[in-house]
Design an enzyme around this catalytic site. Structure first.
Site, PDB file in Angstrom:
ATOM      1  N   ALA A   1       0.689  -1.141   0.104  1.00  0.00           N
ATOM      2  CA  ALA A   1      -0.048   0.013  -0.265  1.00  0.00           C
ATOM      3  C   ALA A   1       0.810   1.274   0.068  1.00  0.00           C
ATOM      4  O   ALA A   1       0.448   2.341  -0.135  1.00  0.00           O
ATOM      5  CB  ALA A   1      -0.895  -0.064   1.224  1.00  0.00           C
ATOM      6  N   GLY A   2       2.269   1.009   0.254  1.00  0.00           N
ATOM      7  CA  GLY A   2       3.159   2.446  -0.077  1.00  0.00           C
ATOM      8  C   GLY A   2       3.424   2.736  -1.408  1.00  0.00           C
ATOM      9  O   GLY A   2       2.791   2.275  -2.411  1.00  0.00           O
TER      10      GLY A   2
ATOM     11  N   ILE B   1       5.947   2.780  -3.456  1.00  0.00           N
ATOM     12  CA  ILE B   1       6.679   1.986  -4.647  1.00  0.00           C
ATOM     13  C   ILE B   1       5.876   0.678  -4.576  1.00  0.00           C
ATOM     14  O   ILE B   1       5.736   0.289  -5.882  1.00  0.00           O
ATOM     15  CB  ILE B   1       8.323   1.548  -3.982  1.00  0.00           C
ATOM     16  CG1 ILE B   1       8.838   2.745  -3.742  1.00  0.00           C
ATOM     17  CG2 ILE B   1       8.886   0.706  -4.866  1.00  0.00           C
ATOM     18  CD1 ILE B   1      10.260   2.431  -3.075  1.00  0.00           C
TER      19      ILE B   1
ATOM     20  N   ARG C   1      21.643   5.935  12.659  1.00  0.00           N
ATOM     21  CA  ARG C   1      21.568   4.927  11.661  1.00  0.00           C
ATOM     22  C   ARG C   1      21.437   3.482  12.313  1.00  0.00           C
ATOM     23  O   ARG C   1      20.980   2.508  11.996  1.00  0.00           O
ATOM     24  CB  ARG C   1      23.006   4.912  11.043  1.00  0.00           C
ATOM     25  CG  ARG C   1      22.955   4.251   9.745  1.00  0.00           C
ATOM     26  CD  ARG C   1      24.248   4.739   8.990  1.00  0.00           C
ATOM     27  NE  ARG C   1      24.482   3.707   7.813  1.00  0.00           N
ATOM     28  CZ  ARG C   1      23.746   4.020   6.709  1.00  0.00           C
ATOM     29  NH1 ARG C   1      22.859   4.816   6.561  1.00  0.00           N
ATOM     30  NH2 ARG C   1      23.926   2.670   5.797  1.00  0.00           N
TER      31      ARG C   1
ATOM     32  N   GLY D   1      13.459  -2.337   0.404  1.00  0.00           N
ATOM     33  CA  GLY D   1      13.384  -1.578   1.683  1.00  0.00           C
ATOM     34  C   GLY D   1      14.794  -1.047   2.192  1.00  0.00           C
ATOM     35  O   GLY D   1      15.533  -1.987   2.536  1.00  0.00           O
TER      36      GLY D   1
ATOM     37  N   ASP E   1      19.902   2.938  -8.882  1.00  0.00           N
ATOM     38  CA  ASP E   1      21.415   3.318  -9.133  1.00  0.00           C
ATOM     39  C   ASP E   1      21.930   3.082 -10.539  1.00  0.00           C
ATOM     40  O   ASP E   1      22.486   3.897 -11.187  1.00  0.00           O
ATOM     41  CB  ASP E   1      22.343   2.963  -8.105  1.00  0.00           C
ATOM     42  CG  ASP E   1      21.669   3.191  -6.575  1.00  0.00           C
ATOM     43  OD1 ASP E   1      21.523   4.132  -6.113  1.00  0.00           O
ATOM     44  OD2 ASP E   1      21.366   1.840  -6.027  1.00  0.00           O
TER      45      ASP E   1
ATOM     46  N   ARG F   1      19.937   5.082 -13.211  1.00  0.00           N
ATOM     47  CA  ARG F   1      20.295   6.415 -13.025  1.00  0.00           C
ATOM     48  C   ARG F   1      21.539   6.774 -13.685  1.00  0.00           C
ATOM     49  O   ARG F   1      21.926   7.702 -14.388  1.00  0.00           O
ATOM     50  CB  ARG F   1      20.466   6.858 -11.447  1.00  0.00           C
ATOM     51  CG  ARG F   1      18.925   6.958 -10.925  1.00  0.00           C
ATOM     52  CD  ARG F   1      19.316   7.088  -9.206  1.00  0.00           C
ATOM     53  NE  ARG F   1      18.019   7.403  -8.512  1.00  0.00           N
ATOM     54  CZ  ARG F   1      17.609   7.104  -7.518  1.00  0.00           C
ATOM     55  NH1 ARG F   1      18.874   6.895  -6.608  1.00  0.00           N
ATOM     56  NH2 ARG F   1      16.444   7.466  -6.818  1.00  0.00           N
TER      57      ARG F   1
ATOM     58  N   HIS G   1      23.867   0.700  -1.405  1.00  0.00           N
ATOM     59  CA  HIS G   1      22.653   1.625  -1.746  1.00  0.00           C
ATOM     60  C   HIS G   1      22.791   2.662  -0.848  1.00  0.00           C
ATOM     61  O   HIS G   1      22.046   2.675   0.125  1.00  0.00           O
ATOM     62  CB  HIS G   1      21.140   0.761  -2.040  1.00  0.00           C
ATOM     63  CG  HIS G   1      20.408   1.874  -2.215  1.00  0.00           C
ATOM     64  ND1 HIS G   1      20.184   2.482  -3.423  1.00  0.00           N
ATOM     65  CD2 HIS G   1      19.328   2.349  -1.629  1.00  0.00           C
ATOM     66  CE1 HIS G   1      19.233   3.389  -3.498  1.00  0.00           C
ATOM     67  NE2 HIS G   1      18.765   3.444  -2.377  1.00  0.00           N
TER      68      HIS G   1
END
Ligand code: NAX
Length: 323
Positions: free
Chosen positions: A13-14, A16, A98, A130, A159, A162, A187
């Site tokens: 449901a997010g 992405i 982190r 994720g 990445d 891109r 990543h």
């Protein structure tokens, strides 16, 4: 008609997950002759929103979509699945260090790894999107003792894509003319986008762009692209991330025509510590991922590859109790 395969999407449901589910159901990931059963997994507070995603998926009347299952139960959600797009994760909240982010996500990806181990098809292919994707994938992999570590991967394809796009724009080439690009490592900002073996329309990329542009503009642009998108859109990359996840899984399942960048469990290639979830240049064939071998590397490349390896070693050290 082929039998349907089961594709699990966590965090469906997010942003992405929502973008990915429709493209998977349309056949963009596994081909236009492959029926799909979607198994969408969310946390309980998002189940209502997930119901809406299911309704929209059904409203598309996708010919390949044979069923949609929505659940917050990971054992049910991963039941008999052939492919997993593990997208849902705990975002970093204000003031969170982190190390806290890593261990909070460990609490998600450890049980997910176990549930995949216990319930999925024995040939399941798992992609972790994720964040922190590499270390989350490492945790999931280590909690799935009956599966081969090569069945777990982390997403570096955004990445990679891109990097291709930036290089195509700079050299006025088509993206399809850019070959043999690699993004090594994590990543994160430490990733190493490497054009030293890249070929553009038959010519060495390094002969078409100058070193200052490569080091001072291209590399930071690729490394920081996620932040640039957040600044512009007010939200993080979603459709491009979903597209990259589909590219990753499609090439893994059906074969890649070119190098792709994927986080895989290191077997020590290029001196990278064994057991780390590290991105290498890969060629996919018959469902297997092989690291491109025999690349010569200059001092700069080795330094960049070590830097991102060191960050992953630190991340692994932080969550070693979860492995
Ligand atoms: P959203 O916050 O829009 O969606 C995440 C969804 O996951 C939410 O619906 C949430 O309810 C669900 N969720 C949370 N914990 C869950 C759990 N334990 N089980 C199942 N579902 C759960 O984030 P979105 O923009 O979709 O991004 C998802 C993840 O992708 C984030 O961690 C993000 O950082 C990461 N990304 C990774 C990228 C990569 O290249 N590896 C690039 C894009 C993206 O930044």
């Amino acid at each position: 008609m082929k039998p349907a395969v089961r594709v699990a999407i966590t965090g469906a449901a997010g942003n992405i997950g929502y973008a990915a589910a429709f493209r998977v159901a349309a056949g963009n990931m596994l081909g236009s002759d492959q029926p799909i059963i979607l198994q969408l997994i969310e946390i309980p507070p998002a189940l209502d929103a997930l119901k809406g995603v299911e309704m929209e998926l059904r409203d598309c009347a996708f010919p390949l979509l044979h069923d949609v299952i929505c659940t917050a139960d990971i054992n049910q959600g991963f039941g008999d699945v052939d492919y997993v797009l593990s997208i849902g994760s705990r975002p970093r909240s204000k003031g969170m260090e982190r190390a806290d982010l890593l261990s909070e996500n460990g609490k998600i990806f450890g049980p997910q790894g176990k549930a995949i181990n216990d319930n999925a098809s024995k040939n399941v292919k798992v992609l972790v999107v994720g964040n922190p994707a590499n270390t989350n994938a490492l945790i999931a992999c280590n909690n799935a003792p009956d599966l081969d570590p090569s069945q777990f991967t982390s997403m570096m394809r955004l990445d990679h894509n891109r990097a291709i796009s930036q290089l195509a724009t700079k050299t006025n080439s088509a993206v399809t003319e850019i070959k043999q690009i690699a993004v090594w490592g994590n990543h994160s900002l430490s990733q190493f986008p490497d054009i030293s073996h890249c070929i553009i329309n038959g010519k060495d990329a390094t002969s078409l762009v100058n070193e200052a542009w490569y080091k001072n503009e291209f590399m930071p642009k690729v490394q920081k692209r996620g932040g640039e998108i957040i600044n512009a859109r007010g939200a993080s990359s979603a459709a491009s991330a979903a597209s990259a996840a589909i590219d990753h899984m499609r090439d893994w399942a059906l074969g890649s025509n070119d190098w792709v960048s994927m986080g895989i469990i290191s077997k020590g290639d290029y001196g990278i510590a064994e057991g780390l979830m590290y991105s290498f240049p890969i060629i996919c064939n018959n469902g297997n991922c092989e690291v491109v071998q025999g690349l010569t590397q200059n001092e700069f490349c080795i330094e960049m590859m070590k830097k991102t390896e060191n960050e992953l070693l630190e991340e692994r050290d932080t969550i070693k109790n979860l492995l």
